[in-house]
Design a protein around this motif. Structure first.
Motif, PDB file in Angstrom:
ATOM      1  N   SER A  72      11.576   8.939   4.148  1.00  0.00           N
ATOM      2  CA  SER A  72      12.219  10.223   3.874  1.00  0.00           C
ATOM      3  C   SER A  72      12.468  11.046   5.123  1.00  0.00           C
ATOM      4  CB  SER A  72      11.369  11.038   2.892  1.00  0.00           C
ATOM      5  OG  SER A  72      10.031  11.116   3.349  1.00  0.00           O
TER       6      SER A  72
ATOM      7  N   GLU B 196      10.147   1.023  -6.927  1.00  0.00           N
ATOM      8  CA  GLU B 196      10.893   1.159  -5.682  1.00  0.00           C
ATOM      9  C   GLU B 196      10.317   2.201  -4.728  1.00  0.00           C
ATOM     10  OE1 GLU B 196      11.955   1.913  -8.684  1.00  0.00           O
ATOM     11  OE2 GLU B 196      13.034   3.838  -8.721  1.00  0.00           O
ATOM     12  N   ARG B 197       9.337   2.960  -5.163  1.00  0.00           N
ATOM     13  CA  ARG B 197       8.883   4.103  -4.370  1.00  0.00           C
ATOM     14  C   ARG B 197       7.376   4.040  -4.114  1.00  0.00           C
ATOM     15  NH1 ARG B 197      11.415   9.064  -3.629  1.00  0.00           N
ATOM     16  NH2 ARG B 197      13.017   8.358  -5.094  1.00  0.00           N
TER      17      ARG B 197
ATOM     18  N   SER C 107       4.439   6.257  -1.947  1.00  0.00           N
ATOM     19  CA  SER C 107       4.190   7.490  -1.203  1.00  0.00           C
ATOM     20  C   SER C 107       2.836   7.435  -0.518  1.00  0.00           C
ATOM     21  CB  SER C 107       4.218   8.697  -2.151  1.00  0.00           C
ATOM     22  OG  SER C 107       5.458   8.759  -2.829  1.00  0.00           O
TER      23      SER C 107
ATOM     24  N   VAL D 126      11.265   4.394  -0.001  1.00  0.00           N
ATOM     25  CA  VAL D 126      12.009   3.786  -1.106  1.00  0.00           C
ATOM     26  C   VAL D 126      12.621   2.479  -0.631  1.00  0.00           C
ATOM     27  CG1 VAL D 126      13.938   4.060  -2.700  1.00  0.00           C
ATOM     28  CG2 VAL D 126      12.537   6.042  -2.096  1.00  0.00           C
TER      29      VAL D 126
ATOM     30  N   ARG E 295       2.090   5.020  -6.386  1.00  0.00           N
ATOM     31  CA  ARG E 295       3.242   4.178  -6.715  1.00  0.00           C
ATOM     32  C   ARG E 295       3.487   4.274  -8.218  1.00  0.00           C
ATOM     33  NH1 ARG E 295       4.399  -2.064  -5.224  1.00  0.00           N
ATOM     34  NH2 ARG E 295       6.685  -2.008  -5.494  1.00  0.00           N
TER      35      ARG E 295
ATOM     36  N   GLU F  73       7.367   9.681   2.066  1.00  0.00           N
ATOM     37  CA  GLU F  73       7.979   8.928   0.977  1.00  0.00           C
ATOM     38  C   GLU F  73       8.710   7.694   1.497  1.00  0.00           C
ATOM     39  OE1 GLU F  73       6.840  11.967  -1.788  1.00  0.00           O
ATOM     40  OE2 GLU F  73       7.595   9.938  -2.115  1.00  0.00           O
TER      41      GLU F  73
END
Lengths: 112, 109
Positions: free
Chosen positions: A7, A72-73, A75, A24, A68, A22
């Motif tokens: 991010s 797809e993400r 943190s 992705v 999680r 973050e």
């Protein structure tokens, strides 16, 4: 092309702040990783996740947590940032069976 | 304990001067040996995966080879744009990777 996107490229935070990094990925990869990279110390694993809501501690998990919620993400959370957490943070993802990992562009975090 | 070492730590070459980077590994149940290139301030960029001794992979001026204990990254007639840090990593049991410290390559024009 595999894309892993972090991010922020650069962040400056104050000691004691809660920090969220973050990441992705767009390749439907099962596994995601958070590393930190420091001169002379190389890449060190903080946490990894092999499935949604699943996580495993890496070599240096102290002072960090992860989340999680979606595949797809992934943190990375610094609960209370300290100056010794100033570092380059790298997110990576890969598929099953130890296939190659793909990295994001990195987040340079400075804690003052 | 799983370990990956790389040598030399730093290497300075003249443009066109071929050389090799070494990666030595002791990784239980090695499932893959990976090479990455990293430019300053950026994330590592994947180059090669090698799975078994004797395997070779090539990409432009780079060729990676694998034995039972080592991997080599051969750079033929390098150019200044090949300057970067080259990382190798072993993939063992589980899903983690063991990274080496890297070799910092400088190619002078």
């Amino acid at each position: 092309d595999v894309k892993v996107t972090q991010s922020s490229r650069y962040l400056v935070k104050r000691t004691g702040e809660k920090v969220f990094l973050e990441c992705v990925q767009d390749m439907d990869h099962e596994n995601m990783f958070w590393y930190r990279q420091d001169p002379g110390l190389g890449l060190r694993l903080i946490y990894f996740s092999y499935d949604v809501k699943m996580k495993e501690k890496g070599d240096i998990p102290e002072g960090y947590s992860v989340s999680r919620e979606k595949k797809e993400r992934f943190s990375l959370i610094l609960e209370s940032a300290s100056t010794n957490q100033t570092s380059m943070y790298l997110c990576a993802s890969n598929g099953p069976f130890n296939t190659e990992a793909f990295f994001g562009q990195g987040t340079r975090l400075t804690v003052v | 304990e799983d370990q990956v070492t790389q040598s030399p730590e730093a290497l300075r070459l003249q443009e066109g001067e071929s050389s090799s980077l070494n990666c030595s590994y002791t990784v239980s149940g090695l499932r893959g040996l990976f090479w990455y290139r990293q430019d300053p301030g950026k994330g590592p960029e994947f180059l090669f995966t090698l799975y078994s001794a004797g395997e070779e992979k090539e990409k432009e001026r780079l060729k990676a080879t694998l034995t039972k204990k080592e991997s080599f990254l051969h750079i033929t007639a390098p150019k200044p744009e090949d300057s970067a840090t080259y990382l190798c990593a072993g993939g063992g049991y589980g899903q983690n990777f063991v990274f080496g410290p890297g070799t910092r390559l400088s190619v002078l024009p």
